[in-house]
Design an enzyme around this catalytic site. Structure first.
Site, PDB file in Angstrom:
ATOM      1  N   ASN A   9       0.865  -1.180   0.000  1.00 14.57           N
ATOM      2  CA  ASN A   9       0.000   0.000   0.000  1.00 14.57           C
ATOM      3  C   ASN A   9       0.903   1.232   0.000  1.00 14.57           C
ATOM      4  O   ASN A   9       1.487   1.570   1.025  1.00 14.57           O
ATOM      5  CB  ASN A   9      -0.899  -0.026   1.249  1.00 14.57           C
ATOM      6  CG  ASN A   9      -1.686   1.256   1.413  1.00 14.57           C
ATOM      7  OD1 ASN A   9      -1.845   2.026   0.460  1.00 14.57           O
ATOM      8  ND2 ASN A   9      -2.192   1.495   2.612  1.00 14.57           N
ATOM      9  N   LYS A  11       0.082   4.236  -0.253  1.00 14.66           N
ATOM     10  CA  LYS A  11      -0.603   5.396   0.329  1.00 14.66           C
ATOM     11  C   LYS A  11      -0.456   6.614  -0.610  1.00 14.66           C
ATOM     12  O   LYS A  11      -0.335   6.436  -1.815  1.00 14.66           O
ATOM     13  CB  LYS A  11      -0.071   5.706   1.735  1.00 14.66           C
ATOM     14  CG  LYS A  11       0.014   4.466   2.613  1.00 14.66           C
ATOM     15  CD  LYS A  11       0.188   4.797   4.072  1.00 14.66           C
ATOM     16  CE  LYS A  11       0.544   3.545   4.832  1.00 14.66           C
ATOM     17  NZ  LYS A  11       0.227   3.636   6.248  1.00 14.66           N
ATOM     18  N   HIS A  94      -9.439   0.970   4.867  1.00 17.55           N
ATOM     19  CA  HIS A  94      -8.157   1.195   5.545  1.00 17.55           C
ATOM     20  C   HIS A  94      -8.385   2.149   6.724  1.00 17.55           C
ATOM     21  O   HIS A  94      -9.195   3.074   6.637  1.00 17.55           O
ATOM     22  CB  HIS A  94      -7.137   1.777   4.556  1.00 17.55           C
ATOM     23  CG  HIS A  94      -5.745   1.763   5.099  1.00 17.55           C
ATOM     24  ND1 HIS A  94      -5.303   2.714   5.991  1.00 17.55           N
ATOM     25  CD2 HIS A  94      -4.710   0.913   4.911  1.00 17.55           C
ATOM     26  CE1 HIS A  94      -4.051   2.444   6.325  1.00 17.55           C
ATOM     27  NE2 HIS A  94      -3.666   1.352   5.684  1.00 17.55           N
ATOM     28  N   GLU A  96      -6.786   4.597   7.782  1.00 21.80           N
ATOM     29  CA  GLU A  96      -6.585   6.023   7.489  1.00 21.80           C
ATOM     30  C   GLU A  96      -7.841   6.615   6.837  1.00 21.80           C
ATOM     31  O   GLU A  96      -8.154   7.790   7.034  1.00 21.80           O
ATOM     32  CB  GLU A  96      -5.333   6.203   6.607  1.00 21.80           C
ATOM     33  CG  GLU A  96      -4.066   5.949   7.417  1.00 21.80           C
ATOM     34  CD  GLU A  96      -2.878   5.458   6.636  1.00 21.80           C
ATOM     35  OE1 GLU A  96      -2.880   5.527   5.395  1.00 21.80           O
ATOM     36  OE2 GLU A  96      -1.920   4.970   7.275  1.00 21.80           O
ATOM     37  N   GLU A 164      -5.260  -5.097  10.599  1.00 23.49           N
ATOM     38  CA  GLU A 164      -4.277  -4.036  10.768  1.00 23.49           C
ATOM     39  C   GLU A 164      -4.563  -3.268  12.057  1.00 23.49           C
ATOM     40  O   GLU A 164      -5.369  -2.324  12.052  1.00 23.49           O
ATOM     41  CB  GLU A 164      -4.343  -3.073   9.585  1.00 23.49           C
ATOM     42  CG  GLU A 164      -4.018  -3.729   8.255  1.00 23.49           C
ATOM     43  CD  GLU A 164      -3.415  -2.721   7.306  1.00 23.49           C
ATOM     44  OE1 GLU A 164      -2.335  -2.989   6.789  1.00 23.49           O
ATOM     45  OE2 GLU A 164      -4.012  -1.646   7.112  1.00 23.49           O
ATOM     46  N   GLY A 170       2.336   2.350  10.582  1.00 21.51           N
ATOM     47  CA  GLY A 170       3.230   3.492  10.408  1.00 21.51           C
ATOM     48  C   GLY A 170       3.948   3.915  11.677  1.00 21.51           C
ATOM     49  O   GLY A 170       4.540   4.993  11.726  1.00 21.51           O
ATOM     50  N   SER A 210       3.507  -2.017  10.284  1.00 13.86           N
ATOM     51  CA  SER A 210       4.965  -1.937  10.470  1.00 13.86           C
ATOM     52  C   SER A 210       5.692  -3.230  10.093  1.00 13.86           C
ATOM     53  O   SER A 210       6.674  -3.617  10.741  1.00 13.86           O
ATOM     54  CB  SER A 210       5.303  -1.512  11.909  1.00 13.86           C
ATOM     55  OG  SER A 210       4.821  -0.201  12.155  1.00 13.86           O
TER      56      SER A 210
HETATM   57  C1  PEP Z   1      -0.694   0.091   5.799  1.00 11.07           C
HETATM   58  O1  PEP Z   1      -0.681   1.196   5.301  1.00 11.07           O
HETATM   59  O2  PEP Z   1      -1.619  -0.686   5.545  1.00 11.07           O
HETATM   60  C2  PEP Z   1       0.393  -0.286   6.694  1.00 11.07           C
HETATM   61  C3  PEP Z   1       0.338  -1.454   7.278  1.00 11.07           C
HETATM   62  O3  PEP Z   1       1.416   0.616   6.868  1.00 11.07           O
HETATM   63  P1  PEP Z   1       2.864   0.365   7.547  1.00 11.07           P
HETATM   64  O4  PEP Z   1       3.369  -0.938   6.993  1.00 11.07           O
HETATM   65  O5  PEP Z   1       3.667   1.518   7.146  1.00 11.07           O
HETATM   66  O6  PEP Z   1       2.623   0.241   9.018  1.00 11.07           O
END
Ligand code: PEP
Length: 251
Positions: A9, A11, A94, A96, A164, A170, A210
């Site tokens: 992803n 983003k 997601h 976000e 998630e 992040g 992460s």
């Molecule tokens: C994500 O954006 O779905 C995500 C898991 O981000 P990150 O790996 O940066 O934590």
């Protein structure tokens, strides 16, 4: 056997030319990774260019969002039909989008439905916030998100779920492999209640939060975890490639 998935992803990162450059850096390596479904989810504006770049490879393409209406006066939105010409997958719900764009489970449900209707494969994201985790509410929250997001929707093998935890996205603070495995096992049990045991055993459920080349093994080796949705580390060709390769080696 559930084939593992490694999805990136990106983003709101990369201009079109940067996206092209990133795909060029990882294309051949990723294409050569066997037994893992590899999915890139760049910003909308790069989908068309990347579609061309990966057309003769095993790499799949996904979008990061969609609107649930087919067409019409929804200025600025991107419809399922538009995406269906460009990619196979779409990330839905997601955290976000839930946090910054007020996406509710009801909206997520409409988006999952709209994606499936045009043949797009939704990657449905669910996950609890830090306070919810600390209050011991993880199962209540993710169970509720799952039930609401899938209410009234028939099962399709096109569906993938991504667990998630919001506190891990992040932040550099990933869940532990066993924590993630336990919650994903719980998610699988809810899927079993909704659609039966056979569906529960075939549905792919990813971990996201992460994930890096240094910790992917901890997740990929767990029984319940079928791969990863990767944010930050998917923007570095060598990291993303290493994540996919290590997942392949563990099969
Ligand atoms: C994500 O954006 O779905 C995500 C898991 O981000 P990150 O790996 O940066 O934590």
């Amino acid at each position: 056997m559930r084939a593992p998935v490694i999805a990136g992803n990106w983003k709101m990162n990369t201009t079109v030319s940067e996206a092209i450059e990133l795909v060029r850096e990882m294309r051949n390596g990723l294409d050569g990774v066997a037994g893992v479904e590899k999915i890139l989810c760049p910003p909308f504006v790069s989908l068309s260019a990347i579609k061309d770049l990966i057309k003769e490879t095993s790499i799949k393409l996904g979008a990061q969002n969609l609107y649930f209406e087919e067409k019409g006066a929804y200025t600025g939105e991107i419809s399922p039909l538009m995406l269906a010409e460009l990619c196979q997958y779409v990330i839905v719900g997601h955290s976000e989008r839930r946090q910054y764009f007020n996406e509710t489970d009801e909206i997520v449900n409409k988006k999952v439905r709209a994606a499936i209707e045009v043949g797009l494969k939704p990657i449905l994201c669910i996950g609890e916030r830090l306070a919810e985790n600390e209050a011991g509410m993880t199962e209540k929250v993710v169970g509720g998100q799952l039930r609401s997001s899938l209410a009234g929707i028939d099962y399709t093998p096109d569906l993938t779920v991504a667990y998630e935890p919001v506190w891990a996205i992040g932040t550099g603070k990933a869940a532990t492999g066993s924590q993630a495995n336990m919650t994903i096992g719980f998610i699988r049990s809810v899927i079993g209640q909704l659609y039966g045991p056979e569906v529960a055993s075939e549905l792919r459920i990813l971990y996201g939060g992460s994930v890096t080349a240094d910790n992917i093994v901890e997740f990929a080796q767990q029984d319940e975890i079928d791969g990863a949705l990767v944010g930050g580390a998917s923007l570095k060709a060598d990291q993303f490639l290493s994540i996919a390769k290590q997942t392949s080696e563990l099969r």
